[in-house]
Design a protein around this motif. Sequence first.
Motif, PDB file in Angstrom:
ATOM      1  N   MET A  37       0.500 -15.105 -12.248  1.00  0.00           N
ATOM      2  CA  MET A  37       1.909 -15.124 -12.262  1.00  0.00           C
ATOM      3  C   MET A  37       2.393 -14.910 -10.887  1.00  0.00           C
ATOM      4  N   ALA A  38       3.438 -15.567 -10.442  1.00  0.00           N
ATOM      5  CA  ALA A  38       4.161 -15.444  -8.975  1.00  0.00           C
ATOM      6  C   ALA A  38       5.059 -13.888  -9.149  1.00  0.00           C
ATOM      7  N   LYS A  39       5.270 -13.640  -7.979  1.00  0.00           N
ATOM      8  CA  LYS A  39       5.937 -12.344  -8.130  1.00  0.00           C
ATOM      9  C   LYS A  39       7.311 -12.144  -6.834  1.00  0.00           C
ATOM     10  N   LEU A  40       8.217 -11.529  -7.330  1.00  0.00           N
ATOM     11  CA  LEU A  40       9.292 -11.068  -6.465  1.00  0.00           C
ATOM     12  C   LEU A  40       9.421  -9.748  -6.247  1.00  0.00           C
ATOM     13  N   ARG A  41       9.394  -9.595  -4.952  1.00  0.00           N
ATOM     14  CA  ARG A  41       9.089  -7.950  -4.738  1.00  0.00           C
ATOM     15  C   ARG A  41      10.272  -7.714  -3.475  1.00  0.00           C
ATOM     16  N   LEU A  42      10.716  -6.418  -3.472  1.00  0.00           N
ATOM     17  CA  LEU A  42      11.706  -5.988  -2.720  1.00  0.00           C
ATOM     18  C   LEU A  42      11.098  -4.953  -2.058  1.00  0.00           C
ATOM     19  N   LEU A  43      11.452  -4.839  -0.693  1.00  0.00           N
ATOM     20  CA  LEU A  43      10.743  -3.776   0.412  1.00  0.00           C
ATOM     21  C   LEU A  43      12.151  -2.837   0.409  1.00  0.00           C
ATOM     22  N   LYS A  44      11.909  -1.597  -0.085  1.00  0.00           N
ATOM     23  CA  LYS A  44      13.057  -0.590   0.125  1.00  0.00           C
ATOM     24  C   LYS A  44      12.669   0.496   0.971  1.00  0.00           C
ATOM     25  N   THR A  45      13.428   0.743   1.936  1.00  0.00           N
ATOM     26  CA  THR A  45      13.167   1.887   3.016  1.00  0.00           C
ATOM     27  C   THR A  45      13.131   3.332   2.211  1.00  0.00           C
ATOM     28  N   GLY A  46      12.011   4.035   2.526  1.00  0.00           N
ATOM     29  CA  GLY A  46      11.717   5.107   1.979  1.00  0.00           C
ATOM     30  C   GLY A  46      11.253   5.027   0.374  1.00  0.00           C
ATOM     31  N   HIS A  47      11.074   3.892  -0.159  1.00  0.00           N
ATOM     32  CA  HIS A  47      10.649   3.798  -1.317  1.00  0.00           C
ATOM     33  C   HIS A  47       9.413   2.685  -1.641  1.00  0.00           C
ATOM     34  N   GLY A  48       9.107   2.220  -0.592  1.00  0.00           N
ATOM     35  CA  GLY A  48       8.006   1.127  -0.727  1.00  0.00           C
ATOM     36  C   GLY A  48       8.484  -0.120  -1.256  1.00  0.00           C
ATOM     37  N   ASP A  49       7.633  -0.809  -1.948  1.00  0.00           N
ATOM     38  CA  ASP A  49       8.180  -2.068  -2.585  1.00  0.00           C
ATOM     39  C   ASP A  49       8.131  -2.078  -4.015  1.00  0.00           C
ATOM     40  N   LEU A  50       9.029  -2.747  -4.531  1.00  0.00           N
ATOM     41  CA  LEU A  50       9.163  -2.753  -5.831  1.00  0.00           C
ATOM     42  C   LEU A  50       9.195  -4.184  -6.336  1.00  0.00           C
ATOM     43  N   THR A  51       8.430  -4.369  -7.574  1.00  0.00           N
ATOM     44  CA  THR A  51       8.282  -5.759  -8.119  1.00  0.00           C
ATOM     45  C   THR A  51       9.599  -6.059  -8.976  1.00  0.00           C
ATOM     46  N   LEU A  52      10.314  -7.034  -8.626  1.00  0.00           N
ATOM     47  CA  LEU A  52      11.640  -7.060  -9.420  1.00  0.00           C
ATOM     48  C   LEU A  52      11.223  -8.065 -10.544  1.00  0.00           C
ATOM     49  N   ALA A  53      10.375  -8.860 -10.214  1.00  0.00           N
ATOM     50  CA  ALA A  53      10.229 -10.019 -11.375  1.00  0.00           C
ATOM     51  C   ALA A  53       8.877 -10.693 -11.193  1.00  0.00           C
ATOM     52  N   GLU A  54       8.517 -11.432 -12.364  1.00  0.00           N
ATOM     53  CA  GLU A  54       7.304 -12.105 -12.185  1.00  0.00           C
ATOM     54  C   GLU A  54       7.693 -13.398 -12.938  1.00  0.00           C
ATOM     55  N   TRP A  55       7.280 -14.426 -12.635  1.00  0.00           N
ATOM     56  CA  TRP A  55       7.385 -15.819 -13.217  1.00  0.00           C
ATOM     57  C   TRP A  55       6.183 -16.775 -13.449  1.00  0.00           C
ATOM     58  N   ASP A  56       6.124 -17.572 -14.228  1.00  0.00           N
ATOM     59  CA  ASP A  56       5.310 -18.574 -14.649  1.00  0.00           C
ATOM     60  C   ASP A  56       5.936 -20.068 -14.761  1.00  0.00           C
ATOM     61  N   LYS A  57       5.503 -20.761 -13.970  1.00  0.00           N
ATOM     62  CA  LYS A  57       6.127 -22.076 -13.710  1.00  0.00           C
ATOM     63  C   LYS A  57       6.109 -22.874 -15.297  1.00  0.00           C
ATOM     64  N   GLN A  58       5.260 -22.291 -16.053  1.00  0.00           N
ATOM     65  CA  GLN A  58       5.134 -23.067 -17.426  1.00  0.00           C
ATOM     66  C   GLN A  58       6.300 -22.373 -18.466  1.00  0.00           C
TER      67      GLN A  58
END
Length: 75
Positions: free
Chosen positions: A1-22
């Motif tokens: 699965m592919a991932k969408l991540r957000l880098l937040k200052t002071g919080h590290g990174d958060l996974t916002l979503a995962e998707w599958d082309k199918q």
Amino acid sequence: MAKLRLLKTGHGDLTLAEWDKQRPETIEAAAAQFAEHVTPGRMAFRLDGPGQTRLIKQFDAAAPEILIVPAVQGG
């Protein structure tokens, strides 16, 4: 699965979503999260592997990973 991540200052990174082309519903959800979180003051990059990044302006369902980061500001 592919991932969408957000880098937040002071919080590290958060996974916002995962998707599958199918599974179109996962792509729609990830695209909505992308649109919500790519705001003025943030940039998004498509990550294709070590040393292979590209700035993107729109959600790219073909990307293996997308990272949203705060824009660098000089002083």
